[in-house]
Design a protein around this motif. Structure first.
Motif, PDB file in Angstrom:
ATOM      1  N   SER A 277       0.816  -1.212   0.000  1.00 25.82           N
ATOM      2  CA  SER A 277       0.000   0.000   0.000  1.00 25.82           C
ATOM      3  C   SER A 277       0.846   1.257   0.000  1.00 25.82           C
ATOM      4  O   SER A 277       0.329   2.358  -0.069  1.00 25.82           O
ATOM      5  CB  SER A 277      -0.897   0.008   1.224  1.00 25.82           C
ATOM      6  OG  SER A 277      -0.090   0.071   2.383  1.00 25.82           O
ATOM      7  N   LEU A 283       5.604   3.370  -2.964  1.00 25.70           N
ATOM      8  CA  LEU A 283       5.103   2.854  -4.243  1.00 25.70           C
ATOM      9  C   LEU A 283       6.048   3.211  -5.387  1.00 25.70           C
ATOM     10  O   LEU A 283       6.251   2.434  -6.309  1.00 25.70           O
ATOM     11  CB  LEU A 283       3.716   3.431  -4.522  1.00 25.70           C
ATOM     12  CG  LEU A 283       2.539   2.749  -3.803  1.00 25.70           C
ATOM     13  CD1 LEU A 283       1.307   3.623  -3.872  1.00 25.70           C
ATOM     14  CD2 LEU A 283       2.263   1.395  -4.413  1.00 25.70           C
ATOM     15  N   ARG A 291       3.704  -2.880  -8.558  1.00 26.87           N
ATOM     16  CA  ARG A 291       3.101  -1.616  -8.119  1.00 26.87           C
ATOM     17  C   ARG A 291       1.617  -1.575  -8.461  1.00 26.87           C
ATOM     18  O   ARG A 291       0.800  -1.106  -7.669  1.00 26.87           O
ATOM     19  CB  ARG A 291       3.819  -0.438  -8.787  1.00 26.87           C
ATOM     20  CG  ARG A 291       3.494   0.887  -8.137  1.00 26.87           C
ATOM     21  CD  ARG A 291       4.036   2.052  -8.943  1.00 26.87           C
ATOM     22  NE  ARG A 291       5.478   1.930  -9.150  1.00 26.87           N
ATOM     23  CZ  ARG A 291       6.132   2.587 -10.101  1.00 26.87           C
ATOM     24  NH1 ARG A 291       5.483   3.392 -10.925  1.00 26.87           N
ATOM     25  NH2 ARG A 291       7.424   2.427 -10.256  1.00 26.87           N
ATOM     26  N   TRP A 292       1.252  -2.123  -9.621  1.00 26.54           N
ATOM     27  CA  TRP A 292      -0.154  -2.075 -10.015  1.00 26.54           C
ATOM     28  C   TRP A 292      -1.043  -2.840  -9.052  1.00 26.54           C
ATOM     29  O   TRP A 292      -2.191  -2.486  -8.848  1.00 26.54           O
ATOM     30  CB  TRP A 292      -0.335  -2.574 -11.439  1.00 26.54           C
ATOM     31  CG  TRP A 292      -0.050  -4.045 -11.616  1.00 26.54           C
ATOM     32  CD1 TRP A 292       1.142  -4.600 -11.932  1.00 26.54           C
ATOM     33  CD2 TRP A 292      -0.965  -5.124 -11.463  1.00 26.54           C
ATOM     34  NE1 TRP A 292       1.042  -5.971 -11.987  1.00 26.54           N
ATOM     35  CE2 TRP A 292      -0.240  -6.313 -11.714  1.00 26.54           C
ATOM     36  CE3 TRP A 292      -2.318  -5.219 -11.152  1.00 26.54           C
ATOM     37  CZ2 TRP A 292      -0.833  -7.574 -11.641  1.00 26.54           C
ATOM     38  CZ3 TRP A 292      -2.904  -6.478 -11.087  1.00 26.54           C
ATOM     39  CH2 TRP A 292      -2.158  -7.630 -11.335  1.00 26.54           C
ATOM     40  N   TYR A 295      -2.148  -0.586  -6.419  1.00 29.72           N
ATOM     41  CA  TYR A 295      -3.228   0.337  -6.774  1.00 29.72           C
ATOM     42  C   TYR A 295      -4.599  -0.331  -6.781  1.00 29.72           C
ATOM     43  O   TYR A 295      -5.616   0.328  -6.901  1.00 29.72           O
ATOM     44  CB  TYR A 295      -2.934   0.998  -8.130  1.00 29.72           C
ATOM     45  CG  TYR A 295      -1.844   2.037  -8.023  1.00 29.72           C
ATOM     46  CD1 TYR A 295      -2.061   3.215  -7.309  1.00 29.72           C
ATOM     47  CD2 TYR A 295      -0.593   1.844  -8.601  1.00 29.72           C
ATOM     48  CE1 TYR A 295      -1.062   4.159  -7.171  1.00 29.72           C
ATOM     49  CE2 TYR A 295       0.420   2.782  -8.476  1.00 29.72           C
ATOM     50  CZ  TYR A 295       0.176   3.936  -7.753  1.00 29.72           C
ATOM     51  OH  TYR A 295       1.162   4.872  -7.616  1.00 29.72           O
ATOM     52  N   THR A 300      -4.022   1.401  -0.091  1.00 23.46           N
ATOM     53  CA  THR A 300      -3.137   2.292  -0.848  1.00 23.46           C
ATOM     54  C   THR A 300      -3.763   3.678  -0.995  1.00 23.46           C
ATOM     55  O   THR A 300      -3.117   4.696  -0.775  1.00 23.46           O
ATOM     56  CB  THR A 300      -2.909   1.698  -2.254  1.00 23.46           C
ATOM     57  OG1 THR A 300      -2.457   0.363  -2.105  1.00 23.46           O
ATOM     58  CG2 THR A 300      -1.901   2.515  -3.034  1.00 23.46           C
ATOM     59  N   TRP A 301      -5.048   3.674  -1.363  1.00 22.86           N
ATOM     60  CA  TRP A 301      -5.724   4.935  -1.630  1.00 22.86           C
ATOM     61  C   TRP A 301      -6.049   5.676  -0.343  1.00 22.86           C
ATOM     62  O   TRP A 301      -6.025   6.904  -0.316  1.00 22.86           O
ATOM     63  CB  TRP A 301      -6.970   4.693  -2.477  1.00 22.86           C
ATOM     64  CG  TRP A 301      -6.590   4.139  -3.803  1.00 22.86           C
ATOM     65  CD1 TRP A 301      -6.540   2.828  -4.161  1.00 22.86           C
ATOM     66  CD2 TRP A 301      -6.121   4.876  -4.932  1.00 22.86           C
ATOM     67  NE1 TRP A 301      -6.090   2.696  -5.446  1.00 22.86           N
ATOM     68  CE2 TRP A 301      -5.823   3.947  -5.954  1.00 22.86           C
ATOM     69  CE3 TRP A 301      -5.927   6.241  -5.183  1.00 22.86           C
ATOM     70  CZ2 TRP A 301      -5.350   4.332  -7.197  1.00 22.86           C
ATOM     71  CZ3 TRP A 301      -5.456   6.619  -6.423  1.00 22.86           C
ATOM     72  CH2 TRP A 301      -5.175   5.668  -7.414  1.00 22.86           C
ATOM     73  N   LYS A 304      -2.840   7.407   0.749  1.00 20.11           N
ATOM     74  CA  LYS A 304      -2.651   8.627  -0.043  1.00 20.11           C
ATOM     75  C   LYS A 304      -3.508   9.758   0.528  1.00 20.11           C
ATOM     76  O   LYS A 304      -3.059  10.894   0.693  1.00 20.11           O
ATOM     77  CB  LYS A 304      -3.071   8.395  -1.499  1.00 20.11           C
ATOM     78  CG  LYS A 304      -1.989   7.789  -2.369  1.00 20.11           C
ATOM     79  CD  LYS A 304      -2.489   7.723  -3.805  1.00 20.11           C
ATOM     80  CE  LYS A 304      -1.503   6.987  -4.695  1.00 20.11           C
ATOM     81  NZ  LYS A 304      -0.207   7.686  -4.797  1.00 20.11           N
TER      82      LYS A 304
END
Lengths: 352, 271
Positions: A277, A283, A291-292, A295, A300-301, A304
């Motif tokens: 994440s 990342l 890495r994908w 996402y 992960t989000w 962020k």
């Protein structure tokens, strides 16, 4: 003893989850640690502003290409000033911004290098570069001036705690009902499937919300982590994220018969989230091949979003993407989970 | 009258119930007997609307008027007896006062008065089944479906449980219970014997006994060469089809003998 070994292999062969764990986990670990476990960010996104932007660009372009850290000039704008540069850093468009000429407020017309401290490992690489330049530039680390690890970790840990409650605790709570045979009992009671599902999930949602507030306040209080952005944006993002992870928990409960199975599957979903994440390994430093995967994971989000809002004070204009992605994930995962759970407790069609 | 008519249910491609008709009259206990996998639980689940019928119909009151005790007793293990009762009562839309009065009455009859604050998981097997029965009976349902309420329960608790069940029937409920204990089934108004998803025999226990073809006989030693002999206590019981000579002395079979004899007769037919 031979009988025992044969019996054990026979049992193991029928326990598909454990076999999957035995085979998949080592592979997963190898791939993740091999490709993702890398703290060194070797490419920095850089913006250059001010009337001497072109000269600075020239200098950057002439820098030796075999340096450990390469600079990727994403934006060169002679017209822009310090304000725009800071906006770009806040919105996580670049890791470093160089203020040249009139944009720089340093004495003697020296350029000023602004570094985004919320991107810990990129900031560390940038600091090394800046140190090599010595007196030729002024520098300032924004958002996390002392490059404190805890400042970056606390917003991510909030997400991890929500994931833990949402996934493991929720799935256990639901599977326990199945194990005790009481899910069947709920199904024949005059309760609508929707009210069973919502009644079952709401307590976990509320507890997770309480935990989120508690951990955020404790993080701010104990570690001095700043909370610069909008609490509303943070709260909305966290609530949506919570729906996504609760959905994963419910989904796990619909494919598990026992608490042990539920914990096993929940851990298998949590491990990649922790490692991919961006909360531990950046990342940007991961190989594109893994890495994908990062996402595709809700954490992960959320990381962020929480780092952006808490540390950089980022607003809707740059945080809309994490919110939209989390919403899509929440709708998808929670939707599928509720449909599956409803199917477990809804009456069979045509029987009555 | 509640029940099922010509009910056929398929589970995972296999026929679990085949043309099963069961009548469950109000004010009576109907017992469904049969070995493991005979289709007893599937019949209950079909009546509850939990499995779909391929053919046939079920006639049951609306969900709020059905009481159900699953095989697992349906007691929430991490709630106390009192909390279990409160939850189930409010799920059926009972008032707090209504739950209190009804629970006081039921729990006292079931002998669970002193364990109101004990957790469901800390109850003995017999107590848990009795609580499960109280939960199913709480809202005075019109149809009471009990899945092996007495399995794993000690003899004394079984007697108490049976008393509760007959009381429920006396107060007007239609009771359908599954059981593997044939002495229990003998006390029911009607017995439905299931075998491989089909009705082997149905009727008053005494009538079912009369349906046995051939002879059931008893001897002190196993009559050699007979695969239709079973042991009960110290003696050996044998079923002999019509027209053959029965070993030992012929007897009037009880329900247990009857069901074994009927099963053997059915096997003979399909052979």
């Amino acid at each position: 003893m031979r009988a025992m070994i044969v019996k054990e292999f026979r049992e193991l062969r029928r326990d598909h989850r454990t076999v999957a764990m035995l085979v998949a986990l080592p592979l997963l670990m190898l791939v993740i640690f091999g490709y993702a476990a890398n703290f060194t960010v070797d490419e920095l996104k850089v913006a250059v502003v001010g009337d001497q932007a072109d000269q600075v660009q020239q200098l950057v372009a002439e820098a030796p290409q075999d340096a450990p850290t390469t600079l990727d000039l994403t934006d060169v704008d002679a017209e822009a000033g310090s304000g725009q540069a800071r906006d770009m850093l806040r919105d996580d468009e670049v890791d470093v911004a160089i203020l040249s000429g009139d944009a720089s407020d340093a004495a003697g017309g020296r350029p000023t290098v602004l570094v985004d401290g919320s991107n810990l490992f990129a900031a560390q690489s940038a600091s090394v570069l800046v140190a090599q330049l010595g007196d030729r530039v002024d520098s300032e680390i924004l958002y996390n001036p002392d490059l404190e690890t805890s400042w970056v970790m606390v917003p991510a840990i909030i997400g991890l705690i929500l994931t833990f409650i949402g996934t493991i605790i929720t799935s256990i709570g639901l599977v326990r009902e199945r194990e005790a045979g009481t899910l069947e009992q709920l199904a024949v009671m005059p309760l609508s499937p929707t009210s069973v599902v919502l009644g079952k999930i709401s307590p976990y949602f509320l507890l997770a919300c309480f935990d989120m507030v508690l951990v955020t306040l404790l993080g701010v209080w104990l570690f001095g982590v700043p909370f610069r952005g909008s609490a509303l944006l943070f709260g909305i993002g966290a609530a949506i994220f919570l729906f996504a992870v609760l959905g994963i928990g419910v989904l796990i409960s619909t494919v598990s018969q026992t608490t042990g199975q539920a914990v096993q599957v929940a851990l298998m979903t949590m491990l990649p989230q922790i490692l991919l994440s961006g909360m531990i390994f950046p990342l940007d430093a991961m190989a594109a091949g893994v890495r994908w995967i990062g996402y595709l994971l809700p954490l992960t989000w959320f990381v962020k979003l929480s780092q952006g809002v808490m540390l950089r004070g980022a607003g809707w204009e740059s945080m809309w993407l994490p919110v939209v992605v989390l919403t899509a994930m929440a709708v998808l995962v929670f939707g599928v989970a509720v449909v599956r759970l409803r199917r477990d407790i809804a009456p069979a069609r045509g029987a009555r | 009258m509640y029940g099922a008519r010509d009910l056929t249910v398929e589970l995972g491609g296999a026929t679990a119930l085949s043309d099963v008709s069961v009548a469950v009259p109000s004010g009576e206990v109907t017992a469904v007997v049969g070995g493991d996998g005979a289709g007893k639980t599937t019949l209950l689940r079909a009546l509850l609307g939990r499995v779909a019928a391929v053919r046939g119909t079920v006639d049951v009151p609306p969900a709020p008027r059905i009481g159900h005790e699953p095989f697992t007793s349906g007691v929430w293990p991490t709630l106390t007896v009192r909390e279990n009762v409160e939850f189930v009562g409010s799920a059926y839309g009972m008032s707090a006062a209504g739950i209190r009065t009804r629970a006081a009455d039921l729990l006292a009859t079931a002998g669970l008065d002193d364990v109101r604050d004990r957790l469901g998981r800390d109850l003995s097997g017999g107590m848990r089944q009795k609580l499960g029965f109280c939960l199913a009976m709480l809202h005075t349902p019109d149809l009471l479906l009990l899945d092996e309420p007495s399995t794993g329960v000690d003899p004394v608790s079984r007697v108490e449980l049976w008393r509760l069940i007959t009381q429920a029937a006396r107060s007007g409920a239609a009771v359908l219970m599954t059981t593997t204990y044939l002495d229990e089934a003998e006390r029911a108004a009607t017995v439905v014997a299931l075998q491989d998803g089909q009705v082997l025999a149905t009727g008053r226990p005494t009538d079912v006994v009369g349906t046995v073809p051939g002879t059931v006989s008893v001897g002190d030693d196993p009559p050699g060469g007979h695969d239709r002999t079973w042991r009960r206590g110290r003696s050996f019981h044998t079923w002999t089809p019509d027209g053959a000579t029965a070993p030992g002395r012929p007897v009037t079979p009880d329900l247990e003998d009857t069901l074994i004899a009927l099963t053997l007769a059915r096997q003979e037919e399909t052979r």
